[in-house]
Motif scaffolding. Structure first.
Motif, short mmCIF file in Angstrom:
data_model
loop_
_atom_site.label_atom_id
_atom_site.label_comp_id
_atom_site.label_asym_id
_atom_site.label_seq_id
_atom_site.Cartn_x
_atom_site.Cartn_y
_atom_site.Cartn_z
N HIS A 242 0.83 -1.21 0.00
CA HIS A 242 0.00 0.00 0.00
C HIS A 242 0.86 1.27 0.00
O HIS A 242 0.35 2.36 0.21
N LEU A 243 2.16 1.10 -0.17
CA LEU A 243 3.05 2.26 -0.18
C LEU A 243 3.79 2.34 -1.52
O LEU A 243 4.15 1.33 -2.10
N ARG A 244 4.02 3.58 -1.98
CA ARG A 244 4.83 3.77 -3.18
C ARG A 244 5.49 5.14 -3.13
O ARG A 244 5.10 6.01 -2.35
N TRP A 245 6.48 5.31 -3.99
CA TRP A 245 7.15 6.61 -4.10
C TRP A 245 6.55 7.40 -5.24
O TRP A 245 6.19 6.84 -6.26
N HIS A 246 6.50 8.70 -5.05
CA HIS A 246 6.11 9.58 -6.15
C HIS A 246 7.11 10.73 -6.19
O HIS A 246 7.24 11.47 -5.22
N GLN A 247 7.81 10.85 -7.31
CA GLN A 247 8.77 11.95 -7.43
C GLN A 247 8.06 13.19 -7.98
O GLN A 247 7.27 13.09 -8.93
N HIS A 248 8.32 14.34 -7.37
CA HIS A 248 7.71 15.58 -7.86
C HIS A 248 8.30 15.95 -9.21
O HIS A 248 9.52 15.97 -9.38
N GLY A 249 7.44 16.25 -10.16
CA GLY A 249 7.87 16.75 -11.47
C GLY A 249 8.21 18.23 -11.33
O GLY A 249 7.91 18.84 -10.30
N PRO A 250 8.80 18.83 -12.38
CA PRO A 250 9.22 20.24 -12.30
C PRO A 250 8.06 21.17 -11.90
O PRO A 250 8.25 22.09 -11.12
N GLY A 251 6.85 20.91 -12.36
CA GLY A 251 5.71 21.76 -12.03
C GLY A 251 5.23 21.62 -10.60
O GLY A 251 4.51 22.47 -10.09
N GLU A 252 5.61 20.52 -9.95
CA GLU A 252 5.12 20.24 -8.60
C GLU A 252 6.06 20.70 -7.50
O GLU A 252 5.67 20.83 -6.35
N LEU A 253 7.33 20.89 -7.86
CA LEU A 253 8.34 21.17 -6.83
C LEU A 253 8.03 22.47 -6.09
O LEU A 253 7.68 23.48 -6.71
N ALA A 254 8.15 22.44 -4.76
CA ALA A 254 7.94 23.64 -3.97
C ALA A 254 9.03 24.66 -4.30
O ALA A 254 10.10 24.29 -4.83
N HIS A 255 8.78 25.93 -3.93
CA HIS A 255 9.72 26.99 -4.35
C HIS A 255 11.12 26.78 -3.80
O HIS A 255 12.07 27.30 -4.34
N TYR A 256 11.26 26.00 -2.72
CA TYR A 256 12.57 25.84 -2.10
C TYR A 256 13.28 24.55 -2.52
O TYR A 256 14.41 24.32 -2.14
N ALA A 257 12.59 23.69 -3.28
CA ALA A 257 13.11 22.32 -3.40
C ALA A 257 13.92 22.07 -4.66
O ALA A 257 13.61 22.58 -5.74
N LYS A 258 14.98 21.25 -4.49
CA LYS A 258 15.78 20.82 -5.63
C LYS A 258 15.26 19.46 -6.10
O LYS A 258 15.28 19.15 -7.28
N ASP A 259 14.83 18.65 -5.16
CA ASP A 259 14.28 17.33 -5.49
C ASP A 259 13.33 16.95 -4.36
O ASP A 259 13.54 17.33 -3.21
N ALA A 260 12.28 16.23 -4.70
CA ALA A 260 11.31 15.85 -3.67
C ALA A 260 10.61 14.56 -4.06
O ALA A 260 10.25 14.37 -5.23
N TYR A 261 10.48 13.68 -3.09
CA TYR A 261 9.72 12.45 -3.28
C TYR A 261 8.67 12.36 -2.18
O TYR A 261 8.97 12.64 -1.02
N ASP A 262 7.47 11.96 -2.56
CA ASP A 262 6.44 11.68 -1.55
C ASP A 262 6.38 10.18 -1.34
O ASP A 262 6.50 9.40 -2.29
N ILE A 263 6.14 9.80 -0.08
CA ILE A 263 5.72 8.42 0.17
C ILE A 263 4.20 8.47 0.12
O ILE A 263 3.57 9.23 0.86
N GLU A 264 3.62 7.72 -0.80
CA GLU A 264 2.16 7.72 -0.92
C GLU A 264 1.60 6.43 -0.35
O GLU A 264 2.21 5.36 -0.47
N TYR A 265 0.43 6.56 0.24
CA TYR A 265 -0.27 5.39 0.79
C TYR A 265 -1.56 5.19 -0.01
O TYR A 265 -2.21 6.17 -0.39
N LEU A 266 -1.92 3.92 -0.20
CA LEU A 266 -3.17 3.63 -0.91
C LEU A 266 -4.34 3.66 0.08
O LEU A 266 -4.61 2.68 0.76
N PHE A 267 -4.96 4.83 0.20
CA PHE A 267 -6.13 5.00 1.06
C PHE A 267 -7.36 4.47 0.30
O PHE A 267 -7.29 4.28 -0.92
N PRO A 268 -8.50 4.30 1.00
CA PRO A 268 -9.70 3.85 0.28
C PRO A 268 -10.07 4.78 -0.89
O PRO A 268 -10.62 4.34 -1.88
N MET A 269 -9.69 6.08 -0.78
CA MET A 269 -10.03 6.99 -1.88
C MET A 269 -8.91 7.06 -2.92
O MET A 269 -8.99 7.86 -3.86
N GLY A 270 -7.88 6.25 -2.78
CA GLY A 270 -6.81 6.21 -3.79
C GLY A 270 -5.45 6.55 -3.19
O GLY A 270 -5.31 6.74 -1.99
#
Ligand code: ATP
Length: 457
Positions: A242-270
């Protein structure tokens, strides 16, 4: 690594989780008697225990198990310049559109593109306004004058409290790079859309750790922290498919970030973000140098007093979002009989015993014949080491079900044989198996069971 699921296959739904949470006192709607307050929730007796244990597990992992990480508890109210320096005043915005007809509000990035292009409301077909930027920080005033000079913000992230203290901590605790500072605390965001129970709220808690490294070693540390945070959830007994990585694309990166990955969980809503691991570079400390006029450089005493602004690797998890994840992850329904009635099924929260709000419930088979007194004595002894509950009301089967639904991993039942030979029944939540144990051995047996616990269902 476990193969990820394509779609949610668990038994939980958000409706079931929300209703169980209310029924059993995990989470209540805030100010319910006034119709509820959007984006805010109250944690009941079982909920606060669960939240505290999740926080304690994270704290242990990040501080006790790492010699190079120390803790901090910074104030929620910070000098307003902090948020100019951090970029939040300027950049911490979501794109907002309103429907002129039904008055619904949407995040422009969360509605279908064709609706946005045609300015058509996805709910009622009415006309949408132009997209405008909406700052998510809560603003209020401090002191008696409500003028621009008195504006103060509720912090939208805990991280800045760490950055402004990093030099204090180096000096007071003789920290040397690389090192980290961990903090758990409240954060506030004026979210445009709050839904899915406690997933996205205006008031929530974060568990953040900022790791200070030398520029050039940042990518290596970024990967190392990604590895460690993944291993943490594995250790917590979370379903790894129920866990996966999601790397932020250029459009998603916060103003301070050089690289970012989210740990995503598969909730009942996705699939949804649970935690972010960010390479924030030297952005924050550079900006604080600029805005405060204070020198935020690190002086490397071991290397000819070399000076530099450290890079920061951040691991940022939502505590309250982790509570929702653990509830969904633990939720199960199981058929335990086939008699054609309601009791055939049980709802069970398969919490790791170290996270369960109640570790062991003590139940006398009958109230009479001294069984209740004996059970109370046993509970008193167990209390010193474990979170306990006591229940003498109703049929024993019903009482087991109540404990299953609260996620209590162990029940101790006291019966007539207990009076004769000093043994009790130890019942396991997951397997419903029962064994007899001398009461003198209960504490050590429970300790061992908790330590060796492996989730099987
Ligand atoms: P999103 O894009 O979903 O708004 P974010 O990427 O801005 O979230 P971060 O700023 O990276 O989130 O926050 C770190 C963590 O804090 C998130 O992974 C999440 O667990 C938690 N979090 C953020 N916003 C909220 C919220 N409104 N309610 C509950 N938890 C939150």
């Amino acid at each position: 690594m476990a193969e990820q699921l394509n779609e949610y296959a668990g038994k939980a739904t958000m409706e079931k989780i929300t209703s169980l949470a209310k029924r059993r006192g995990f989470v209540f709607q805030s100010s319910e008697i006034y119709g509820g307050q959007n984006g805010a929730w109250d944690y009941g007796p079982l909920g606060i225990e669960l939240k505290n244990r999740i926080a304690a597990a994270w704290w242990k992992e990040m501080t006790q198990l790492h010699d190079d990480i120390v803790g901090l508890d910074a104030a929620i109210l910070m000098h307003p310049r902090t948020w100019e320096a951090s970029g939040h005043v300027e950049n911490f915005t979501d794109p907002l559109v309103d429907c002129k007809k039904c008055k619904m509000r949407f995040r422009a990035d969360q509605i279908p593109e064709e609706n946005l292009a045609a300015k058509k409301c996805p709910e009622c077909g009415g006309e949408l306004t132009d997209t405008r930027k909406f700052n998510l920080m809560f603003k209020t005033h401090i002191g008696p004058a409500e003028d621009t000079a008195s504006i103060i913000y509720l912090r939208p992230e805990t991280a800045q409290g760490i950055y402004v203290n990093y030099k204090n901590i180096i000096q007071s605790n003789r920290m040397k790079i690389p090192f980290g500072i961990a903090q758990i605390g409240k954060a506030f965001r004026n979210e445009i859309v709050t839904k899915n129970f406690i997933f996205r709220t205006c008031e929530f808690e974060q568990m953040e750790m900022q790791y200070f490294v030398k520029g050039g070693t940042d990518e290596e540390w970024f990967n190392e922290w990604r590895r460690r945070r993944w291993a943490y959830y594995e250790k917590l007994g979370v379903k790894m498919d129920h866990l996966r990585w999601h790397q932020h694309g250029p459009g998603e990166l916060a103003h301070y970030a050089k690289d970012a990955y989210d740990i995503e969980y598969l909730f009942p809503m996705g699939w949804r973000e649970l935690e972010g691991v960010h390479n924030r570079t030297d952005y924050d400390l550079r900006r604080h140098t600029e805005y405060s006029g204070k020198d935020m450089q690190y002086i490397d005493q071991d290397n000819n007093s070399e000076r530099y602004i450290p890079y920061i690797i951040e691991t940022s998890a939502g505590l309250t979002r982790n509570v929702l994840m653990i509830l969904c992850d633990a939720y199960d329904e199981e058929q335990v009989a086939d008699k054609g009635n309601d009791d055939d099924w049980r709802t069970v929260l398969r919490f790791h015993p170290s996270l369960a709000p109640v570790t062991v419930a003590v139940l006398p088979l009958m109230k009479k014949d001294g069984l209740a007194e004996l059970a109370q004595d046993i509970r008193r002894e167990l209390k010193e080491d474990f979170a306990t509950d006591y229940d003498q009301a109703g049929a024993i089967g019903r009482r087991y079900r109540r404990q299953d639904e609260a996620g209590t991993p162990f029940c101790v039942t006291v019966d007539y044989q207990s009076k004769e030979d000093g043994t009790v029944t130890l019942r396991f939540r997951d397997s419903m198996e029962q064994i007899r144990v001398p009461k003198a051995e209960l504490t050590s047996r429970l300790r061992q069971e908790i330590k060796e616990y492996k989730r099987t269902k």
